[in-house]
Scaffold this motif. Structure first.
Motif, PDB file in Angstrom:
ATOM      1  N   HIS A 117      20.653   0.796  17.045  1.00 32.69           N
ATOM      2  CA  HIS A 117      21.282   1.941  18.152  1.00 32.69           C
ATOM      3  C   HIS A 117      22.115   3.352  17.803  1.00 32.69           C
ATOM      4  O   HIS A 117      22.750   2.515  17.044  1.00 32.69           O
ATOM      5  N   THR A 118      21.382   3.840  18.293  1.00 31.31           N
ATOM      6  CA  THR A 118      21.642   5.342  18.466  1.00 31.31           C
ATOM      7  C   THR A 118      21.603   5.679  19.096  1.00 31.31           C
ATOM      8  O   THR A 118      20.321   6.600  19.644  1.00 31.31           O
ATOM      9  N   PRO A 119      22.409   6.411  20.366  1.00 32.12           N
ATOM     10  CA  PRO A 119      22.294   7.776  21.229  1.00 32.12           C
ATOM     11  C   PRO A 119      21.450   8.606  20.664  1.00 32.12           C
ATOM     12  O   PRO A 119      21.824   9.009  19.734  1.00 32.12           O
ATOM     13  N   PRO A 120      20.482   9.435  21.550  1.00 38.63           N
ATOM     14  CA  PRO A 120      20.238  10.785  21.081  1.00 38.63           C
ATOM     15  C   PRO A 120      20.959  11.303  20.774  1.00 38.63           C
ATOM     16  O   PRO A 120      22.402  11.995  21.040  1.00 38.63           O
ATOM     17  N   ASP A 121      20.993  12.134  19.378  1.00 36.73           N
ATOM     18  CA  ASP A 121      22.471  13.055  18.782  1.00 36.73           C
ATOM     19  C   ASP A 121      23.646  12.245  18.631  1.00 36.73           C
ATOM     20  O   ASP A 121      24.865  13.249  17.941  1.00 36.73           O
ATOM     21  N   SER A 122      23.458  11.118  17.841  1.00 37.23           N
ATOM     22  CA  SER A 122      24.645  10.397  17.736  1.00 37.23           C
ATOM     23  C   SER A 122      24.271   9.970  16.673  1.00 37.23           C
ATOM     24  O   SER A 122      23.023   9.812  15.896  1.00 37.23           O
ATOM     25  N   GLY A 123      25.657   9.331  15.626  1.00 34.99           N
ATOM     26  CA  GLY A 123      25.049   8.027  14.840  1.00 34.99           C
ATOM     27  C   GLY A 123      24.704   7.255  14.805  1.00 34.99           C
ATOM     28  O   GLY A 123      24.319   6.618  16.654  1.00 34.99           O
ATOM     29  N   VAL A 124      24.739   6.301  13.837  1.00 35.28           N
ATOM     30  CA  VAL A 124      24.397   4.235  13.864  1.00 35.28           C
ATOM     31  C   VAL A 124      25.714   3.863  14.684  1.00 35.28           C
ATOM     32  O   VAL A 124      26.464   4.215  14.144  1.00 35.28           O
ATOM     33  N   VAL A 125      25.584   3.255  15.806  1.00 38.70           N
ATOM     34  CA  VAL A 125      26.587   2.180  16.120  1.00 38.70           C
ATOM     35  C   VAL A 125      25.801   0.599  15.843  1.00 38.70           C
ATOM     36  O   VAL A 125      27.048   0.407  15.648  1.00 38.70           O
ATOM     37  N   ALA A 126      25.072   0.312  16.032  1.00 34.51           N
ATOM     38  CA  ALA A 126      24.114  -0.953  15.357  1.00 34.51           C
ATOM     39  C   ALA A 126      23.610  -1.088  15.181  1.00 34.51           C
ATOM     40  O   ALA A 126      22.690  -0.859  15.241  1.00 34.51           O
ATOM     41  N   PHE A 127      23.217  -1.994  14.113  1.00 30.22           N
ATOM     42  CA  PHE A 127      21.875  -2.738  13.456  1.00 30.22           C
ATOM     43  C   PHE A 127      21.746  -3.719  14.002  1.00 30.22           C
ATOM     44  O   PHE A 127      21.967  -4.462  14.405  1.00 30.22           O
TER      45      PHE A 127
END
Length: 199
Positions: A80-90
């Motif tokens: 889970h990683t919205p565009p231009d962001s880092g990894v939020v969740a796996f």
């Protein structure tokens, strides 16, 4: 998101519907050159120009999660990683090796209740019914490095599912580190688990 063919006798693919697909990167667990693939994914992930170091760091994160999924023999996995962001969740789905006599929700609950922490609070364990079958939902918070003052908090929701049409058990798990995201990501974990199909 779905897997390649598996060795299971009565189903061939595990399929998961990702909410807001633009916010997810599906990990291709079949690639022969994962480092090259991760770098390509990182370059496509950022819509604006970013420093090369940031792109490289993101590629390293993607590759790290890819390796985790491969080690776990995940059927499918996504970040889970919205565009231009880092990894939020796996998120990952894997098949569990459980004796046929233990393919019962009460046996899964007993195992979850015996699991040792350390946890920041007792795990929240509930029985739920999913479209695929009966499941045990386990919500936990635990330190990533319990012996160190520099560790962070890992939060996760796992659904241990007993598909009614197949003699197997699946672990469908969403993990994240960001505090304050628990309620939103727990809902996403429930949506993901409800969408899992074996075909």
């Amino acid at each position: 998101m779905h897997t390649a063919d598996t060795a299971s006798a009565d189903w061939h693919q595990c399929r998961v519907t990702l909410p807001a697909p633009h916010n997810w990167i599906v990990l291709d667990l079949t690639v022969r050159a994962p480092d090259t693939w991760a770098q390509s994914v990182a370059e496509e992930h950022f819509t604006a120009d970013v420093p090369a170091e940031r792109c490289t760091a993101f590629a390293e994160d993607v590759l790290w999660y890819w390796n985790v999924a491969r080690r776990q023999q995940a059927l499918c996995a996504a970040l889970h990683t919205p565009p231009d962001s880092g990894v939020v969740a796996f998120y990952s789905v894997r098949e569990l090796s459980i004796p046929s006599e233990s393919l019962r929700v009460d046996a899964l609950r007993a195992e979850a209740e015996r699991a040792e922490g350390p946890y920041f609070r007792p795990p929240d364990i509930t029985e739920v019914e999913l479209p695929l079958g009966a499941a045990l939902r386990v919500h936990r918070l635990e330190p990533t490095a319990p012996e160190s003052a520099g560790g962070s908090v890992l939060e996760g929701v796992a659904h241990y599912v007993l598909p009614r049409a197949h003699s197997t058990a699946l672990e469908c798990r969403l993990l994240w580190k960001g505090m304050g995201l628990g309620e939103e990501l727990a809902k996403i974990a429930d949506e993901l688990a409800a969408s899992v199909r074996l075909v």
